[in-house]
Write an enzyme that holds these catalytic residues in place. Sequence first.
Site, PDB file in Angstrom:
ATOM      1  N   GLY A  69      41.247   4.691  45.563  1.00 56.95           N
ATOM      2  CA  GLY A  69      40.767   4.801  46.934  1.00 56.95           C
ATOM      3  C   GLY A  69      41.764   5.223  47.987  1.00 56.95           C
ATOM      4  CG  ASP A 118      45.581  12.170  43.093  1.00 58.89           C
ATOM      5  OD1 ASP A 118      46.444  12.985  42.721  1.00 58.89           O
ATOM      6  OD2 ASP A 118      45.797  10.950  43.184  1.00 58.89           O
ATOM      7  CG  ASP A 125      37.245   7.978  39.876  1.00 59.35           C
ATOM      8  OD1 ASP A 125      37.043   7.646  38.689  1.00 59.35           O
ATOM      9  OD2 ASP A 125      38.338   8.406  40.270  1.00 59.35           O
ATOM     10  CG  ASP A 159      31.423  12.447  33.821  1.00 64.49           C
ATOM     11  OD1 ASP A 159      32.177  13.343  34.262  1.00 64.49           O
ATOM     12  OD2 ASP A 159      31.259  12.235  32.605  1.00 64.49           O
ATOM     13  CD1 TRP A 196      45.453  10.386  47.731  1.00 63.32           C
ATOM     14  CD2 TRP A 196      44.521  12.387  47.401  1.00 63.32           C
ATOM     15  NE1 TRP A 196      46.438  11.236  47.308  1.00 63.32           N
ATOM     16  CE2 TRP A 196      45.895  12.468  47.095  1.00 63.32           C
ATOM     17  CE3 TRP A 196      43.730  13.516  47.259  1.00 63.32           C
ATOM     18  CZ2 TRP A 196      46.500  13.651  46.660  1.00 63.32           C
ATOM     19  CZ3 TRP A 196      44.326  14.699  46.815  1.00 63.32           C
ATOM     20  CH2 TRP A 196      45.693  14.771  46.522  1.00 63.32           C
ATOM     21  CE  LYS A 253      47.115  13.893  39.611  1.00 62.78           C
ATOM     22  NZ  LYS A 253      47.335  12.441  39.738  1.00 62.78           N
TER      23      LYS A 253
END
Length: 200
Positions: free
Chosen positions: A49, A111, A69, A87, A51, A151
């Site tokens: 959490g 991320d 997430d 998902d 970000w 990322k």
Amino acid sequence: MKPYRDYYFLKAKHEKYPARSIYKLKEIDNRFCLFQKGMSVLDLGASPGSWSLGAAEKVGKTGRVVSCDIQTITIPLPSNVSFFQEDIFHRSDSFNNILIKEGPFHVIMSDMAPQTTGVKITDHSRSLELCLEALAIAKCYLLQQGSFIVKIFMGADTIELVKEMRQHFERVTSFKPCSSRTKSKEIFYVGLGFKRFTTS
């Protein structure tokens, strides 16, 4: 434990963030000035959490953050953050409808990281798969001239991500925050100036 790890771990704990990754986002924003009050943000791979909290602070009460997430978020979230346990590879119809309703977004950020195996080629391949899926979502739900943060664990096929991003953004830049561990293979790519109507 190395001193720089102590510093960011303790700093996050002191400032009541769930993870040190908040400082990576802060560094990225300091470099690229991505967030403004009133913006809408989509946070992919949001758990635990940090970000989402960081983006919520930046966009303020007039902005909104949609986060998702496969794992849940256990910390309290501010009123301008909506979390969905999803998902991204198998998104529910209801979540896709939420993305349509809430989008297009000014910033989409990821991320996400795979479950690591310790085998660099495998970890890189799985990381790239997550990045390309995040980019596919960005191509659907990012605002014209919007920004994208992703990322990746570096490897031989990173260029595949870069090439794909360059087709859809006016500028693509790599960035490794100081708050990343020195030995970490992670690096962030930032796409600026999304060209929404580009075909490929």
